[in-house]
Design a protein around this motif. Structure first.
Motif, PDB file in Angstrom:
ATOM      1  N   LEU A   1      42.934  38.568  34.769  1.00  0.00           N
ATOM      2  CA  LEU A   1      41.711  38.512  33.973  1.00  0.00           C
ATOM      3  C   LEU A   1      40.755  37.408  34.388  1.00  0.00           C
ATOM      4  O   LEU A   1      39.567  37.474  34.067  1.00  0.00           O
ATOM      5  N   ASP A   2      41.258  36.384  35.086  1.00  0.00           N
ATOM      6  CA  ASP A   2      40.348  35.315  35.514  1.00  0.00           C
ATOM      7  C   ASP A   2      40.943  34.564  36.686  1.00  0.00           C
ATOM      8  O   ASP A   2      42.151  34.649  36.971  1.00  0.00           O
ATOM      9  N   VAL A   3      40.077  33.800  37.363  1.00  0.00           N
ATOM     10  CA  VAL A   3      40.478  33.028  38.527  1.00  0.00           C
ATOM     11  C   VAL A   3      39.664  31.740  38.539  1.00  0.00           C
ATOM     12  O   VAL A   3      38.481  31.736  38.192  1.00  0.00           O
ATOM     13  N   TRP A   4      40.323  30.648  38.935  1.00  0.00           N
ATOM     14  CA  TRP A   4      39.621  29.359  39.065  1.00  0.00           C
ATOM     15  C   TRP A   4      40.255  28.568  40.184  1.00  0.00           C
ATOM     16  O   TRP A   4      41.489  28.471  40.280  1.00  0.00           O
ATOM     17  N   PHE A   5      39.392  27.995  41.053  1.00  0.00           N
ATOM     18  CA  PHE A   5      39.860  27.151  42.147  1.00  0.00           C
ATOM     19  C   PHE A   5      39.200  25.783  42.050  1.00  0.00           C
ATOM     20  O   PHE A   5      37.996  25.674  41.811  1.00  0.00           O
ATOM     21  N   ALA A   6      40.003  24.739  42.267  1.00  0.00           N
ATOM     22  CA  ALA A   6      39.477  23.386  42.290  1.00  0.00           C
ATOM     23  C   ALA A   6      38.769  23.096  43.599  1.00  0.00           C
ATOM     24  O   ALA A   6      37.810  22.314  43.647  1.00  0.00           O
ATOM     25  N   ASN A   7      39.242  23.734  44.670  1.00  0.00           N
ATOM     26  CA  ASN A   7      38.704  23.556  46.014  1.00  0.00           C
ATOM     27  C   ASN A   7      39.129  24.774  46.834  1.00  0.00           C
ATOM     28  O   ASN A   7      39.550  25.780  46.247  1.00  0.00           O
ATOM     29  N   ASP A   8      39.048  24.687  48.150  1.00  0.00           N
ATOM     30  CA  ASP A   8      39.407  25.855  48.950  1.00  0.00           C
ATOM     31  C   ASP A   8      40.905  26.001  49.176  1.00  0.00           C
ATOM     32  O   ASP A   8      41.336  26.893  49.914  1.00  0.00           O
ATOM     33  N   LYS A   9      41.711  25.181  48.500  1.00  0.00           N
ATOM     34  CA  LYS A   9      43.161  25.274  48.646  1.00  0.00           C
ATOM     35  C   LYS A   9      43.876  25.554  47.333  1.00  0.00           C
ATOM     36  O   LYS A   9      44.726  26.436  47.258  1.00  0.00           O
ATOM     37  N   THR A  10      43.556  24.783  46.291  1.00  0.00           N
ATOM     38  CA  THR A  10      44.309  24.842  45.036  1.00  0.00           C
ATOM     39  C   THR A  10      43.579  25.664  43.985  1.00  0.00           C
ATOM     40  O   THR A  10      42.407  25.398  43.681  1.00  0.00           O
ATOM     41  N   GLY A  11      44.286  26.645  43.430  1.00  0.00           N
ATOM     42  CA  GLY A  11      43.671  27.470  42.393  1.00  0.00           C
ATOM     43  C   GLY A  11      44.695  28.248  41.596  1.00  0.00           C
ATOM     44  O   GLY A  11      45.902  28.247  41.909  1.00  0.00           O
ATOM     45  N   TYR A  12      44.208  28.918  40.551  1.00  0.00           N
ATOM     46  CA  TYR A  12      45.052  29.693  39.651  1.00  0.00           C
ATOM     47  C   TYR A  12      44.440  31.072  39.419  1.00  0.00           C
ATOM     48  O   TYR A  12      43.212  31.235  39.427  1.00  0.00           O
ATOM     49  N   VAL A  13      45.315  32.041  39.173  1.00  0.00           N
ATOM     50  CA  VAL A  13      44.907  33.326  38.623  1.00  0.00           C
ATOM     51  C   VAL A  13      45.697  33.536  37.344  1.00  0.00           C
ATOM     52  O   VAL A  13      46.874  33.160  37.266  1.00  0.00           O
ATOM     53  N   VAL A  14      45.058  34.119  36.316  1.00  0.00           N
ATOM     54  CA  VAL A  14      45.720  34.326  35.027  1.00  0.00           C
ATOM     55  C   VAL A  14      45.474  35.749  34.562  1.00  0.00           C
ATOM     56  O   VAL A  14      44.492  36.390  34.955  1.00  0.00           O
ATOM     57  N   GLY A  15      46.391  36.237  33.685  1.00  0.00           N
ATOM     58  CA  GLY A  15      46.236  37.609  33.232  1.00  0.00           C
ATOM     59  C   GLY A  15      47.030  37.920  31.982  1.00  0.00           C
ATOM     60  O   GLY A  15      47.328  37.046  31.163  1.00  0.00           O
ATOM     61  N   VAL A  16      47.384  39.176  31.851  1.00  0.00           N
ATOM     62  CA  VAL A  16      48.035  39.667  30.636  1.00  0.00           C
ATOM     63  C   VAL A  16      49.468  39.142  30.546  1.00  0.00           C
ATOM     64  O   VAL A  16      50.104  38.813  31.545  1.00  0.00           O
ATOM     65  N   PHE A  17      49.958  39.050  29.305  1.00  0.00           N
ATOM     66  CA  PHE A  17      51.358  38.693  29.019  1.00  0.00           C
ATOM     67  C   PHE A  17      51.782  37.395  29.722  1.00  0.00           C
ATOM     68  O   PHE A  17      52.848  37.324  30.337  1.00  0.00           O
ATOM     69  N   ASN A  18      50.911  36.383  29.648  1.00  0.00           N
ATOM     70  CA  ASN A  18      51.232  35.060  30.186  1.00  0.00           C
ATOM     71  C   ASN A  18      51.396  35.062  31.709  1.00  0.00           C
ATOM     72  O   ASN A  18      52.035  34.173  32.270  1.00  0.00           O
ATOM     73  N   LEU A  19      50.807  36.012  32.381  1.00  0.00           N
ATOM     74  CA  LEU A  19      50.889  36.052  33.839  1.00  0.00           C
ATOM     75  C   LEU A  19      49.997  34.965  34.424  1.00  0.00           C
ATOM     76  O   LEU A  19      48.786  34.942  34.203  1.00  0.00           O
ATOM     77  N   ILE A  20      50.586  34.055  35.196  1.00  0.00           N
ATOM     78  CA  ILE A  20      49.834  32.967  35.801  1.00  0.00           C
ATOM     79  C   ILE A  20      50.505  32.566  37.114  1.00  0.00           C
ATOM     80  O   ILE A  20      51.728  32.394  37.182  1.00  0.00           O
TER      81      ILE A  20
END
Length: 362
Positions: free
Chosen positions: A167-186
């Motif tokens: 459902l969403d994506v966020w990166f601090a820089n071109d290396k470190t980041g997260y993706v998140v989604g349904v049912f606590n998927l991260i």
């Protein structure tokens, strides 16, 4: 004789129809393997997320559509995308490096400011990723009851197939980041998406609520979810800790600056904190429609957008929100401000560009 010929033609027709059906079935291609179709109508189709990459505005939406504009949304070009799964969010931490996510656990990467994209991950791999990661932890810590549960969760994902939306994506820089989604998927990456680490064990979300959005305020990283779930990254503990909030409905986004955070969601609810989430103030929006997108503009003003097409503006701090008229009303799911100050919005009716710096008067 006529009757026999008629039945022969009917039988041949049935055989032809069945053979065509078999051919069509054989020709089925999974949306994760089918490139997005180039269409002149793509910019008018439902769009879900929007961001800036330098002076370029980029938006994502249904059927794998990704479009970009270099003139504040006046003209759009469609990017080359290797999937036709619906996309939900996009984030560019630099002017050239960006990521997009969507249904079926798809993660896409662009290294050329959104003109072309490559698939890094999809839902067919995520289940195995969880199984392998948590099986290794279970072997290292056989007495820890958490690991077998997370292994089982990964096995269920493998059995159910690639149907878990991100459902969403966020990166601090071109290396470190997260993706998140349904049912606590991260999932987290520290190498630009080449490898991903499951983070389900690093969230205070025992009920497995959906993770709807992830965003940084400059001094803190938050995840907003359903049923009042708000998580905040604790660097010392290396996990996302739960932040109590006075609202138990779903949150759809987080927006903020150092020392201030707004979280918004269902039925016009917006909460504000200036002490890192220890205390919250409910802001009066005067609305009962869900707030689904937001940005901080070039002057530092908060702008929030709703499913009903309204825009709320808070000048300077986020202490007070004012309803502002817009020239057109369309459900908004993503927003960005172009380099010349225009507001570019994404929604169920495609993209819409508003005049630069619209008046703040109601």
């Amino acid at each position: 004789m006529y009757s026999n010929k008629k039945y022969l033609h009917l039988a041949l027709g049935i055989v032809l129809v069945l053979s065509q059906g078999v051919a069509q079935a054989a020709a089925y291609v999974d949306v994760l393997d089918l490139p997005a179709k180039v269409s002149a109508l793509a910019i008018n189709s439902p769009l879900s997320g929007m961001t800036r990459a330098g002076e370029r505005v980029i938006t994502v939406g249904q059927r794998g559509h990704i479009l970009f504009s270099d003139d504040a949304g006046q003209h759009w070009q469609q990017a080359a995308v290797p999937v036709s799964a619906d996309l939900t969010a996009v984030n560019f931490p630099t002017t050239t490096q960006g990521w997009a996510v969507g249904n079926d656990g798809v993660v896409l990467h662009s290294g050329d400011a959104g003109a072309t994209w490559a698939k890094q991950l999809d839902g067919r791999q995520i289940g195995d990723l969880l199984v392998n990661h948590y099986s290794a932890l279970a072997a290292a810590e056989p007495g820890n009851e958490q690991w077998p549960l997370l292994v089982a969760e990964g096995q269920r994902m493998v059995e159910q197939g690639a149907d878990k939306p991100l459902l969403d994506v966020w990166f601090a820089n071109d290396k470190t980041g997260y993706v998140v989604g349904v049912f606590n998927l991260i999932l987290r990456t520290d190498d630009g998406g080449q490898t991903w680490t499951p983070f389900q064990d690093r969230t205070d979300n025992p009920q497995g609520f959906h993770l709807n959005a992830i965003a940084s305020t400059g001094d803190a990283l938050y995840i907003a979810g359903e049923q009042g779930l708000l998580l905040k990254w604790d660097d010392s503990a290396q996990r996302f800790n739960a932040v109590p909030t006075p609202y138990q409905g779903s949150f759809f986004g987080v927006l903020g600056k150092p020392g201030e955070v707004l979280v918004y969601g269902l039925r016009g609810n917006v909460l504000r904190s200036t002490d890192g989430g220890q205390r919250w103030t409910a802001l009066n929006t005067g609305l009962h429609v869900s707030i689904t997108a937001g940005l901080i503009d070039a002057r530092g003003h908060y702008r929030l957008f709703t499913q009903g097409g309204q825009m709320l503006v808070s000048q300077g701090t986020g202490a007070q929100l004012q309803l502002v008229r817009k020239p057109a009303r369309t459900p908004v799911s993503g927003a960005a401000q172009s380099a010349d100050g225009a507001l570019v919005l994404a929604g169920s009716r495609g993209a819409l560009t508003l005049a630069a710096d619209p008046a703040l008067e109601p």
